[in-house]
Write a protein that holds these residues in place. Structure first.
Motif, short mmCIF file in Angstrom:
data_model
loop_
_atom_site.label_atom_id
_atom_site.label_comp_id
_atom_site.label_asym_id
_atom_site.label_seq_id
_atom_site.Cartn_x
_atom_site.Cartn_y
_atom_site.Cartn_z
N LEU A 29 44.91 28.16 31.45
CA LEU A 29 45.10 27.51 30.15
C LEU A 29 44.07 26.40 29.92
N ASN A 30 43.85 25.59 30.93
CA ASN A 30 42.92 24.47 30.80
C ASN A 30 41.46 24.90 30.69
N ASN A 31 41.16 26.10 31.17
CA ASN A 31 39.79 26.61 31.14
C ASN A 31 39.55 27.61 30.02
N GLY A 32 40.39 27.58 29.02
CA GLY A 32 40.19 28.46 27.87
C GLY A 32 40.35 29.94 28.17
N GLY A 33 41.22 30.25 29.11
CA GLY A 33 41.50 31.65 29.42
C GLY A 33 40.57 32.25 30.47
N THR A 34 39.99 31.40 31.32
CA THR A 34 39.15 31.92 32.40
C THR A 34 39.60 31.33 33.73
N LEU A 35 39.37 32.09 34.77
CA LEU A 35 39.62 31.64 36.14
C LEU A 35 38.41 31.96 36.99
N ASP A 36 38.17 31.12 37.98
CA ASP A 36 37.11 31.42 38.94
C ASP A 36 37.58 32.60 39.81
N PRO A 37 36.65 33.25 40.49
CA PRO A 37 37.02 34.43 41.29
C PRO A 37 38.13 34.18 42.32
N GLU A 38 38.12 33.01 42.94
CA GLU A 38 39.14 32.72 43.96
C GLU A 38 40.52 32.62 43.33
N ARG A 39 40.64 31.93 42.21
CA ARG A 39 41.95 31.82 41.55
C ARG A 39 42.38 33.17 40.96
N SER A 40 41.45 33.96 40.51
CA SER A 40 41.79 35.31 40.03
C SER A 40 42.39 36.13 41.17
N ARG A 41 41.79 36.01 42.35
CA ARG A 41 42.30 36.72 43.53
C ARG A 41 43.69 36.21 43.89
N ILE A 42 43.87 34.90 43.86
CA ILE A 42 45.18 34.31 44.18
C ILE A 42 46.23 34.79 43.18
N LEU A 43 45.90 34.77 41.90
CA LEU A 43 46.85 35.20 40.88
C LEU A 43 47.27 36.66 41.11
N GLN A 44 46.31 37.52 41.37
CA GLN A 44 46.63 38.93 41.62
C GLN A 44 47.50 39.08 42.86
N SER A 45 47.20 38.30 43.87
CA SER A 45 47.99 38.35 45.11
C SER A 45 49.42 37.89 44.86
N ARG A 46 49.59 36.86 44.05
CA ARG A 46 50.94 36.37 43.75
C ARG A 46 51.73 37.37 42.91
N ILE A 47 51.07 38.08 42.02
CA ILE A 47 51.75 39.14 41.27
C ILE A 47 52.27 40.20 42.24
N GLU A 48 51.46 40.58 43.19
CA GLU A 48 51.89 41.56 44.20
C GLU A 48 53.05 41.00 45.03
N ASP A 49 52.97 39.72 45.39
CA ASP A 49 54.06 39.08 46.13
C ASP A 49 55.35 39.10 45.31
N LEU A 50 55.24 38.75 44.04
CA LEU A 50 56.42 38.76 43.16
C LEU A 50 57.02 40.16 43.07
N ASP A 51 56.19 41.18 43.01
CA ASP A 51 56.69 42.55 42.96
C ASP A 51 57.52 42.89 44.20
N ARG A 52 57.14 42.30 45.35
CA ARG A 52 57.88 42.55 46.59
C ARG A 52 59.14 41.69 46.69
#
Length: 69
Positions: free
Chosen positions: A14-37
């Motif tokens: 939100l603070n970056n106008g809808g962008t994330l650096d590669p590391e945070r993008s990876r973390i977000l995807q990983s957390r989505i997978e964690d939430l699915d489990r």
């Protein structure tokens, strides 16, 4: 940490106008997978609702990332 990591990535997005650096993008995807489990293991109705909403928020951010790439 699951909710803190996800919320942190969403706030950064939100603070970056809808962008994330590669590391945070990876973390977000990983957390989505964690939430699915994790969500199927939760028995408290309020907990299920909370984590389902958190997952939806993370998915919306992830979809926004792929739209902007």
């Amino acid at each position: 940490m699951l909710d803190a990591d996800t919320a942190g990535c969403v706030l950064t997005w939100l603070n970056n106008g809808g962008t994330l650096d590669p590391e945070r993008s990876r973390i977000l995807q990983s957390r989505i997978e964690d939430l699915d489990r994790v969500i199927p293991e939760i028995t408290d109705p309020a907990g299920i609702q909370y984590y389902q909403r958190l997952r939806r928020l993370a998915l919306l951010d992830a979809a926004g990332l792929s739209d902007s790439e």
